[in-house]
Design an enzyme around this catalytic site. Sequence first.
Site, PDB file in Angstrom:
ATOM      1  CD1 TRP A 156      -0.094  -1.492   3.134  1.00 21.95           C
ATOM      2  CD2 TRP A 156       0.630   0.617   3.286  1.00 21.95           C
ATOM      3  NE1 TRP A 156       0.723  -1.402   4.237  1.00 21.95           N
ATOM      4  CE2 TRP A 156       1.174  -0.114   4.363  1.00 21.95           C
ATOM      5  CE3 TRP A 156       0.937   1.980   3.189  1.00 21.95           C
ATOM      6  CZ2 TRP A 156       2.013   0.449   5.320  1.00 21.95           C
ATOM      7  CZ3 TRP A 156       1.772   2.540   4.131  1.00 21.95           C
ATOM      8  CH2 TRP A 156       2.300   1.791   5.186  1.00 21.95           C
ATOM      9  CG  ASN A 157       5.111   1.300   0.822  1.00 24.54           C
ATOM     10  OD1 ASN A 157       4.822   0.585  -0.122  1.00 24.54           O
ATOM     11  ND2 ASN A 157       6.318   1.306   1.360  1.00 24.54           N
ATOM     12  CE  LYS A 180      -3.110  -9.271  -2.323  1.00 24.59           C
ATOM     13  NZ  LYS A 180      -3.705  -8.066  -1.730  1.00 24.59           N
ATOM     14  N   PRO A 181      -3.368  -5.989  -5.890  1.00 21.87           N
ATOM     15  CG  PRO A 181      -4.965  -4.306  -6.259  1.00 21.87           C
ATOM     16  CD  PRO A 181      -4.648  -5.741  -6.586  1.00 21.87           C
ATOM     17  CB  ALA A 182      -1.944  -3.176  -0.702  1.00 23.29           C
ATOM     18  N   GLY A 234       6.772  -6.321  -0.222  1.00 21.50           N
ATOM     19  CA  GLY A 234       6.050  -6.332   1.047  1.00 21.50           C
ATOM     20  C   GLY A 234       6.957  -6.846   2.147  1.00 21.50           C
ATOM     21  CB  SER A 235       6.172  -8.141   5.486  1.00 21.97           C
ATOM     22  OG  SER A 235       5.284  -9.174   5.125  1.00 21.97           O
ATOM     23  CD  GLU A 256      12.930  -4.906  -4.803  1.00 18.13           C
ATOM     24  OE1 GLU A 256      13.558  -4.566  -3.776  1.00 18.13           O
ATOM     25  OE2 GLU A 256      13.451  -4.967  -5.922  1.00 18.13           O
ATOM     26  CB  CYS A 290      11.094  -1.043   2.317  1.00 20.85           C
ATOM     27  SG  CYS A 290      10.912  -0.774   0.574  1.00 20.85           S
ATOM     28  CD  GLU A 387      10.900  -1.805   6.896  1.00 28.50           C
ATOM     29  OE1 GLU A 387      10.254  -2.877   6.854  1.00 28.50           O
ATOM     30  OE2 GLU A 387      11.335  -1.251   5.885  1.00 28.50           O
TER      31      GLU A 387
HETATM   32  P1  ADP Z   1       2.587  -4.641   4.767  1.00 31.00           P
HETATM   33  O1  ADP Z   1       3.079  -4.732   6.148  1.00 31.00           O
HETATM   34  O2  ADP Z   1       3.263  -3.647   3.897  1.00 31.00           O
HETATM   35  O3  ADP Z   1       1.104  -4.624   4.637  1.00 31.00           O
HETATM   36  P2  ADP Z   1       2.463  -7.306   3.713  1.00 31.00           P
HETATM   37  O4  ADP Z   1       3.600  -8.161   3.302  1.00 31.00           O
HETATM   38  O5  ADP Z   1       1.558  -7.808   4.781  1.00 31.00           O
HETATM   39  O6  ADP Z   1       3.152  -5.958   4.122  1.00 31.00           O
HETATM   40  O7  ADP Z   1       1.578  -6.914   2.472  1.00 31.00           O
HETATM   41  C1  ADP Z   1       2.068  -6.688   1.180  1.00 31.00           C
HETATM   42  C2  ADP Z   1       1.135  -7.325   0.172  1.00 31.00           C
HETATM   43  O8  ADP Z   1       1.101  -8.737   0.447  1.00 31.00           O
HETATM   44  C3  ADP Z   1      -0.308  -6.875   0.256  1.00 31.00           C
HETATM   45  O9  ADP Z   1      -0.846  -6.839  -1.055  1.00 31.00           O
HETATM   46  C4  ADP Z   1      -0.976  -7.936   1.063  1.00 31.00           C
HETATM   47  O10 ADP Z   1      -2.351  -8.060   0.814  1.00 31.00           O
HETATM   48  C5  ADP Z   1      -0.242  -9.165   0.594  1.00 31.00           C
HETATM   49  N1  ADP Z   1      -0.263 -10.318   1.510  1.00 31.00           N
HETATM   50  C6  ADP Z   1      -0.352 -10.328   2.853  1.00 31.00           C
HETATM   51  N2  ADP Z   1      -0.329 -11.596   3.330  1.00 31.00           N
HETATM   52  C7  ADP Z   1      -0.202 -12.411   2.246  1.00 31.00           C
HETATM   53  C8  ADP Z   1      -0.118 -13.836   2.059  1.00 31.00           C
HETATM   54  N3  ADP Z   1      -0.123 -14.682   3.077  1.00 31.00           N
HETATM   55  N4  ADP Z   1       0.000 -14.298   0.796  1.00 31.00           N
HETATM   56  C9  ADP Z   1       0.021 -13.455  -0.255  1.00 31.00           C
HETATM   57  N5  ADP Z   1      -0.050 -12.117  -0.147  1.00 31.00           N
HETATM   58  C10 ADP Z   1      -0.164 -11.586   1.080  1.00 31.00           C
END
Ligand code: ADP
Length: 483
Positions: A156-157, A180-182, A234-235, A256, A290, A387
């Site tokens: 989302w950032n 798939k967007p956030a 993402g994370s 990333e 990040c 972080e």
């Molecule tokens: P943030 O802390 O930035 O939200 P996430 O890694 O949780 O980091 O989210 C980044 C993206 O990954 C988002 O689009 C989120 O919906 C997606 N996401 C979160 N959990 C999962 C999962 N188990 N499998 C696939 N995508 C995921």
Amino acid sequence: MKLKDPSLLRSKAYINGEWVDAVDGRVFGVHNPANGKLIIEVADLNADAVTHAIDAAVPAQKSWAATPAKTRAMILRRWHDLVIENTDDLAIILTTEMGKPLAESKGEIAYGASFIDWFGEEARRVCGDVMESPQVDKRLLTFKQPIGVFGAITPWNFPIAMIARKVAPGLAAGCACVLKPAEQTPLSALALAELATRAGIPPGVMNIVTGIDAPAIGKALCADDRIRKMTFTGSTEVGRILMRQSASTVKKMSLELGGNAPLLVFNDANLDVAIEGAMLSKYRNAGQTCVCANRIFVQDGIYDEFAKRLAEKSAAINVGDGLDDGVDQGPLIDQQGYKKVLAHVDDAISKGAKVLTGGKSHKMGGTFFEPTVLTDMDSSMKMFREETFGPVAGIFRFTDEEEAIKAANDTEFGLAAYLFTENTSRLFRVSEALEYGIVAVNTGIFSSEVGPFGGVKNSGLGREGSKYGIDEFLEIKFVCIGI
Ligand code: ADP
């Protein structure tokens, strides 16, 4: 939301060139983080929809790959131009769903568009090789071919830039995607898809699956053999899950992931440059990138002066609704993000950190947080390891170069590091010693479409942008011809 072109605000998912609802009609709400209000309800798709999107992407990819690179480049160029022409509307959509100030949204849109432009140009420069054969009766060559259909999951950032940075090189290479967007920021993604359609990107080449069940959507992408690559920002935790889930179909991965950026300021730094760089690196997007400086290491000789001046500048940051004029810092994305920032600050204070400015919830309420400067930080605190993702500058003291490098590298992450010094030998020495994918020297901002972006260690795999970025979406085929 007042847009010049209201048709950019979309609430359905986008599959095979059509705007679609969830089969069962389910929707989820997208909220404005500045005031918590519902903006719109968006189609909440499930794993079956992912399969339908892949069904559409597979044939679409084949004809897209067969389209001359010059035509693909022209379509990408049109998409870029449409993004730029619609900057004002896109910025309103982005700020409303994500919270960053309008000026930052416009900056992100220009940054995102630069990848579409760049990779459109790169599409025409994908070249195989002809090698000298060790045998007289053989000829050896390579073809570079699109990897196929790829899955993309974005955070989302940077709701526009993270999509452009993945989709543009993929499409340039002749791939198709299911993205798939956030769940917090699907509207920017859908607006981008609307502009992609207007630019002439054919049905099925860019599919957007919106939905809140990220684990199910992610799993459906990873498990499907027809998806030949996953690209994710993402994370680290979710990156590991996707890598694990992709093991059975042996997909190529670009990840990333999280960072824990050190920012080193030496006694021989130009202090004005270092303060300016630290402000830009720390507070961009309210600290929610990040590559934001997460640990600021300052050498003894200038520690107090640096901290005092950083605190003065931080206290002058104008916090408010990103849609209002003159606002420098918006809200944090959600309660979860807000609670983490608060927990990191409380943890540091309980272990002896001193608050020079900020340190608590902002008077705007909600998820707004005060720009904060903490001194007397040490490695026992959460901010050293994790972080923070918020507007908190924690300043650590060091005495010599070796100690600073050791502390900077004492983390599982390795995305971006910053270094401030006017000494050229030190500049090279420390840049080489930092275990990071990116080292920014005497500047707080380094990102562009031209430089390779990516991390080492648990910060990920692969590089985005630059002349290397398109390689992530290409396979090298070796052709050996007997003559
Ligand atoms: P943030 O802390 O930035 O939200 P996430 O890694 O949780 O980091 O989210 C980044 C993206 O990954 C988002 O689009 C989120 O919906 C997606 N996401 C979160 N959990 C999962 C999962 N188990 N499998 C696939 N995508 C995921």
